[in-house]
Write an enzyme that holds these catalytic residues in place. Structure first.
Site, mmCIF file in Angstrom:
data_model
loop_
_atom_site.group_PDB
_atom_site.id
_atom_site.type_symbol
_atom_site.label_atom_id
_atom_site.label_comp_id
_atom_site.label_asym_id
_atom_site.label_seq_id
_atom_site.Cartn_x
_atom_site.Cartn_y
_atom_site.Cartn_z
ATOM 1 N N ASP A 190 0.785 -1.140 -0.021
ATOM 2 C CA ASP A 190 0.052 -0.136 0.025
ATOM 3 C C ASP A 190 0.918 1.291 0.098
ATOM 4 O O ASP A 190 2.275 1.111 -0.034
ATOM 5 C CB ASP A 190 -1.008 0.100 1.199
ATOM 6 C CG ASP A 190 -2.390 0.541 0.749
ATOM 7 O OD1 ASP A 190 -2.286 1.726 0.176
ATOM 8 O OD2 ASP A 190 -3.330 0.169 1.371
ATOM 9 N N ASP A 217 2.972 2.902 -5.118
ATOM 10 C CA ASP A 217 1.857 3.171 -5.493
ATOM 11 C C ASP A 217 1.386 2.149 -6.690
ATOM 12 O O ASP A 217 2.071 1.739 -7.703
ATOM 13 C CB ASP A 217 2.022 4.403 -6.442
ATOM 14 C CG ASP A 217 0.857 5.277 -6.983
ATOM 15 O OD1 ASP A 217 -0.061 4.457 -7.200
ATOM 16 O OD2 ASP A 217 0.894 6.463 -7.438
ATOM 17 N N PHE A 218 0.061 1.682 -6.393
ATOM 18 C CA PHE A 218 -0.174 0.547 -7.366
ATOM 19 C C PHE A 218 -0.686 0.883 -8.764
ATOM 20 O O PHE A 218 -1.099 0.138 -9.572
ATOM 21 C CB PHE A 218 -1.559 -0.352 -6.671
ATOM 22 C CG PHE A 218 -2.657 0.350 -6.444
ATOM 23 C CD1 PHE A 218 -3.020 1.442 -6.777
ATOM 24 C CD2 PHE A 218 -3.358 -0.151 -5.268
ATOM 25 C CE1 PHE A 218 -4.114 2.202 -6.613
ATOM 26 C CE2 PHE A 218 -4.367 0.629 -4.681
ATOM 27 C CZ PHE A 218 -4.949 1.693 -5.335
ATOM 28 N N HIS A 236 -13.665 -0.639 -7.177
ATOM 29 C CA HIS A 236 -14.845 0.212 -7.055
ATOM 30 C C HIS A 236 -14.309 1.643 -6.307
ATOM 31 O O HIS A 236 -15.474 2.478 -6.474
ATOM 32 C CB HIS A 236 -15.731 -0.444 -5.929
ATOM 33 C CG HIS A 236 -15.644 -0.048 -4.521
ATOM 34 N ND1 HIS A 236 -16.633 -0.435 -3.679
ATOM 35 C CD2 HIS A 236 -14.315 0.089 -3.757
ATOM 36 C CE1 HIS A 236 -15.946 -0.154 -2.424
ATOM 37 N NE2 HIS A 236 -14.639 0.014 -2.482
#
EC number: 2.1.1.-
Length: 334
Positions: A190, A217-218, A236
């Site tokens: 994360d 950072d994904f 979402h």
């Protein structure tokens, strides 16, 4: 129709109960209304009406002479409950509740209230508001605790020797997986400000050596070498383009033998009125109020499949759980 219109009143009553700390007081034992009013500095008559109303909804038990006690449902408002709703109540009492009240302007403009008032998205705003971020992460983690038993009963994670929990925050999900399956290991990934697992690791951790914490950072890159890449309530939060970018980052880190697992609610198709879809419908309204018309959203199964296909994935299995939660597994498409 009127019950739906007035449904915000029980919500507001629960927020007031949370703000006053009444559930924690009653966790010490039943108390009469005079004691509760004195300890919370409230008007006894008004407080009695508030608690009486919530007793009808099963939050409290009202005994003789206005003595109140907690029900199992009411215990979820105590601070020590593993799935405590207190952090969620704090959000509703503050900026998130204000966003709900501004829904008309959100629908008119398509912009989120945070974009309109601060010029940035919710997540960018939370990078600047550490207190809000902490409460949000706590709310997410406590909510996840409600789902984990069902997910762990339905899914055999032992098939995946190394699990990468993408956007895993404090590692609640990963720790439960590892506790249930002693032969696997994992990585919590994360943003640096979101991953509190390293700092909060217990001194005598039974999972010591079985997991690590990675930050980044994904949207850019993820740790390689995982057998399962887990996205639990991540997609979402983002619009379609950003969701596809997250998926592509996962794909870039995955080997051909690795599996992607998406855990999310699935929105209703046109005409569906299954009661199991109510949670997804409520959550989509919640997302609309926070992220605007083109931001985070609950998606139909077909919409999720389109995102996965655009990112180069092929769905291999979908498990629809009784709660309405869905677990979607996919692999890299040829």
């Amino acid at each position: 129709m009127r019950r739906m219109l007035y449904a915000q009143l029980p919500s507001r009553a629960l927020v007031v109960v949370a703000q006053l700390g009444i559930a924690d007081i009653l966790a010490e034992g039943p108390a009469d209304i005079s004691t509760l009013a004195e300890r919370t500095s409230t008007d006894a008559v008004a407080l009695a009406r508030l608690l009486r109303g919530l007793a009808v909804f099963g939050v409290f038990e009202e005994g003789a002479e206005q003595v109140y006690s907690l029900t199992p449902l009411g215990e979820a408002l105590t601070s020590g409950h593993p799935a405590s709703a207190l952090p969620s109540a704090t959000l509703v009492a503050g900026q998130f509740g204000a966003a709900w009240g501004d829904l008309l302007e959100t629908v008119r403009t398509g912009q989120s209230p945070f974009e309109r008032s601060r010029g940035v998205s919710l997540f960018t705003h939370m990078e600047q508001d550490e207190e809000l971020r902490a409460v949000f992460d706590d709310s997410q983690g406590r909510g996840l605790a409600l789902e984990l038993d069902e997910i762990l009963r339905a899914i055999d994670f032992s098939a995946y020797p190394t699990v990468v929990d993408v956007g895993g925050s404090d590692g609640t999900f990963l720790r439960r997986i590892l506790s249930a399956h002693p032969d696997i290991s994992g990585i919590v990934f994360d943003l640096p400000g979101s991953t509190s697992l390293q700092a909060e690791r217990p001194t005598a951790d039974p999972l010591e050596g079985r997991y690590s914490v990675a930050t980044g950072d994904f949207f850019d890159s993820l740790p390689e070498g995982g057998d399962l890449y887990l996205l639990s309530h991540i997609l979402h939060d983002w619009d379609d383009d950003r969701a596809v970018q997250i998926l592509r980052t996962c794909r870039a880190a995955m080997s051909d033998d690795a599996t992607l697992m998406v855990v999310d609610l699935i929105a209703a198709n046109r005409g569906q009125r299954d009661e199991r879809l109510h949670t997804a419908a409520l959550m989509d309204l919640y997302m609309l109020s926070l992220f605007g018309g083109n931001g985070g959203q609950e998606r139909t199964a077909a919409q999720v499949e389109v995102l996965l296909s655009k990112a180069g994935f092929r769905i291999t299995r979908v498990d629809s759980l009784p709660s309405g939660m869905n677990v979607i597994r996919a692999v890299r498409a040829a």
